[in-house]
Motif scaffolding. Structure first.
Motif, PDB file in Angstrom:
ATOM      1  N   SER A   6       0.822  -1.205   0.000  1.00 42.12           N
ATOM      2  CA  SER A   6       0.000   0.000   0.000  1.00 42.12           C
ATOM      3  C   SER A   6       0.858   1.258   0.000  1.00 42.12           C
ATOM      4  O   SER A   6       0.495   2.258  -0.623  1.00 42.12           O
ATOM      5  CB  SER A   6      -0.994   0.003   1.159  1.00 42.12           C
ATOM      6  N   SER A   7       1.998   1.230   0.666  1.00 43.43           N
ATOM      7  CA  SER A   7       2.861   2.420   0.664  1.00 43.43           C
ATOM      8  C   SER A   7       3.347   2.734  -0.741  1.00 43.43           C
ATOM      9  O   SER A   7       3.479   3.901  -1.119  1.00 43.43           O
ATOM     10  CB  SER A   7       4.033   2.254   1.636  1.00 43.43           C
ATOM     11  N   ARG A   8       3.585   1.723  -1.551  1.00 41.80           N
ATOM     12  CA  ARG A   8       4.004   1.943  -2.945  1.00 41.80           C
ATOM     13  C   ARG A   8       2.910   2.666  -3.723  1.00 41.80           C
ATOM     14  O   ARG A   8       3.182   3.548  -4.528  1.00 41.80           O
ATOM     15  CB  ARG A   8       4.305   0.613  -3.624  1.00 41.80           C
ATOM     16  N   TYR A   9       1.660   2.272  -3.495  1.00 40.76           N
ATOM     17  CA  TYR A   9       0.538   2.898  -4.199  1.00 40.76           C
ATOM     18  C   TYR A   9       0.415   4.374  -3.818  1.00 40.76           C
ATOM     19  O   TYR A   9       0.202   5.222  -4.684  1.00 40.76           O
ATOM     20  CB  TYR A   9      -0.776   2.174  -3.900  1.00 40.76           C
ATOM     21  N   PHE A  10       0.545   4.659  -2.526  1.00 35.16           N
ATOM     22  CA  PHE A  10       0.470   6.056  -2.070  1.00 35.16           C
ATOM     23  C   PHE A  10       1.593   6.896  -2.663  1.00 35.16           C
ATOM     24  O   PHE A  10       1.363   8.017  -3.117  1.00 35.16           O
ATOM     25  CB  PHE A  10       0.508   6.138  -0.535  1.00 35.16           C
ATOM     26  N   LEU A  11       2.806   6.363  -2.655  1.00 36.04           N
ATOM     27  CA  LEU A  11       3.953   7.106  -3.185  1.00 36.04           C
ATOM     28  C   LEU A  11       3.834   7.341  -4.687  1.00 36.04           C
ATOM     29  O   LEU A  11       4.100   8.447  -5.174  1.00 36.04           O
ATOM     30  CB  LEU A  11       5.260   6.386  -2.854  1.00 36.04           C
ATOM     31  N   LEU A  12       3.447   6.309  -5.431  1.00 35.31           N
ATOM     32  CA  LEU A  12       3.286   6.486  -6.877  1.00 35.31           C
ATOM     33  C   LEU A  12       2.154   7.455  -7.191  1.00 35.31           C
ATOM     34  O   LEU A  12       2.257   8.251  -8.125  1.00 35.31           O
ATOM     35  CB  LEU A  12       3.045   5.145  -7.566  1.00 35.31           C
ATOM     36  N   HIS A  13       1.074   7.395  -6.425  1.00 33.59           N
ATOM     37  CA  HIS A  13      -0.028   8.308  -6.671  1.00 33.59           C
ATOM     38  C   HIS A  13       0.383   9.754  -6.384  1.00 33.59           C
ATOM     39  O   HIS A  13       0.071  10.658  -7.152  1.00 33.59           O
ATOM     40  CB  HIS A  13      -1.245   7.922  -5.820  1.00 33.59           C
TER      41      HIS A  13
END
Length: 82
Positions: A6-13
């Motif tokens: 989930s942290s990857r999704y937040f950072l990419l977004h």
């Protein structure tokens, strides 16, 4: 859902960019692969899209959708086979 996923999704977004797991080895430049695209999520045989490699422009709607759906899938573990 794993917290690290989930942290990857937040950072990419938020920031956009390219993410790759540490065991991914690039054998050539990724420039041609991402040229002209706003998001990249490769297909994995027998599973579908993978989050081992992802690329996105900041604020891409796909990652906004994924973030919105995190709570819904928070206690579900998927491992698809065909």
């Amino acid at each position: 859902i794993q917290r690290s996923d989930s942290s990857r999704y937040f950072l990419l977004h938020r920031y956009g960019g390219i993410y790759a797991d540490l065991d991914i080895v690039s054998t050539r430049s990724i420039d041609r692969l991402i040229a002209g695209h706003e998001a990249l999520l490769p297909l994995t045989p027998n599973i579908g899209i993978t989050n081992a490699v992802m690329a996105s422009t900041p604020g891409h709607e796909f990652f906004g959708y994924v973030i919105k759906e995190l709570e819904r899938y928070s206690s579900t573990w998927y491992h698809g086979t065909r």
